[in-house]
Design a protein around this motif. Structure first.
Motif, short mmCIF file in Angstrom:
data_model
loop_
_atom_site.label_atom_id
_atom_site.label_comp_id
_atom_site.label_asym_id
_atom_site.label_seq_id
_atom_site.Cartn_x
_atom_site.Cartn_y
_atom_site.Cartn_z
N UNK A 165 0.98 -1.27 0.01
CA UNK A 165 -0.01 -0.02 -0.14
C UNK A 165 1.03 1.29 0.09
N UNK A 166 0.56 2.42 -0.72
CA UNK A 166 1.17 3.63 -0.71
C UNK A 166 1.17 4.11 0.60
N UNK A 167 1.33 3.69 1.54
CA UNK A 167 1.42 4.45 3.02
C UNK A 167 2.53 4.34 3.78
N UNK A 168 3.04 5.32 4.50
CA UNK A 168 4.34 5.29 4.97
C UNK A 168 4.53 3.88 5.96
N UNK A 169 3.43 3.79 6.78
CA UNK A 169 3.41 2.71 7.56
C UNK A 169 3.70 1.14 6.83
N UNK A 170 2.98 1.04 5.64
CA UNK A 170 3.23 -0.07 4.91
C UNK A 170 4.63 -0.25 4.30
N UNK A 171 4.75 0.84 3.61
CA UNK A 171 5.96 0.84 2.77
C UNK A 171 7.34 0.82 3.66
N UNK A 172 7.24 1.44 4.87
CA UNK A 172 8.16 1.34 5.97
C UNK A 172 8.64 -0.18 6.06
N UNK A 173 7.53 -0.96 6.52
CA UNK A 173 7.69 -2.41 6.72
C UNK A 173 8.48 -3.08 5.66
N UNK A 174 7.96 -2.98 4.43
CA UNK A 174 8.72 -3.64 3.17
C UNK A 174 10.20 -3.26 3.03
N UNK A 175 10.40 -1.90 2.97
CA UNK A 175 11.81 -1.39 2.89
C UNK A 175 12.59 -1.90 4.05
#
Length: 229
Positions: free
Chosen positions: A170-180
């Protein structure tokens, strides 16, 4: 013939941190979405092979991109067999993405030095894909195979592995932070990024703005949690 080498594509994937995934049977809509993505800062675009005559739409879209947005690297997703991969490469596809691991696809893509990113769901599949020459492997469906925890777990014993999750991103900071933070080199996003209601409303300016926000976030996080490639 591809206009970009597989090395150029792999490096651009890592630099961008994000790849929009999109299909529509209407060529004019595809052109408008591609333009919105380009203006928003996207330089990699995955057109998915998901409908009747998809290859004819891709052919025209790729010609349009070459003329209007020569920096845009257009590739093809949802390809599941070697003949279809060859078809799209004949139409100038710059990379091939698959939801599965199909060994025959590796041979035809490697022969033409076109980047091939197969879908994997286990460490064994990832290792097999890498032995077949995959620079960046796709995990799909990303959330269902284990999410960010799966990415981190794989990169523990296999730190050289470059992973692109698609599905559940998802293009949200919380979701992308987890992936990266887990070690993803880039992320693929479809309807979460290019919303169908905006397309129906013809609001391509808002799609452009959404892209700008999402790609800025992805770049910030990919720099904060860099993955060597």
């Amino acid at each position: 013939m591809a206009r970009f080498t597989r090395i150029q594509v792999a490096l651009k994937m890592a630099e961008a941190g994000m790849i929009p995934v999109f299909f529509n049977k209407d060529l004019e809509i595809c052109k408008k979405v591609l333009e919105a993505c380009y203006k928003g800062g996207i330089r990699l675009f995955e057109f998915t092979n998901r409908g009747d005559y998809a290859h004819t739409v891709f052919e025209q879209l790729n010609k349009f991109a070459e003329k209007e947005f020569p920096e845009m690297i257009l590739g093809t997703g949802s390809v599941i067999d070697a003949p279809t991969a060859v078809l799209y490469m004949q139409l100038g596809s710059n990379f091939i993405v698959s939801p599965i691991l199909n060994e025959e696809m590796a041979y035809v893509c490697n022969r033409r030095k076109v980047l091939w990113s197969p879908g994997c769901g286990s460490a064994s599949e990832i290792s097999k894909a890498e032995s077949l020459g995959a620079e960046i492997v796709k995990i799909f469906p990303g959330a269902q195979v284990g999410g960010p925890k799966f990415v981190a777990a794989v990169r523990g014993p296999m730190p050289w592995t470059q992973i692109m999750p698609t599905g559940g991103v998802e293009p949200t900071e919380a979701n992308l932070t987890e992936w990266f933070k887990a070690g993803a080199v880039c992320c693929g996003m479809g309807s979460q990024l290019i919303k169908s209601d905006l397309i129906k409303a013809g609001n391509f300016n808002q799609i452009e703005e959404d892209i700008k926000v999402a790609i800025a976030l992805a770049k910030k996080l990919s720099e904060q949690y860099p993955v060597k490639i």
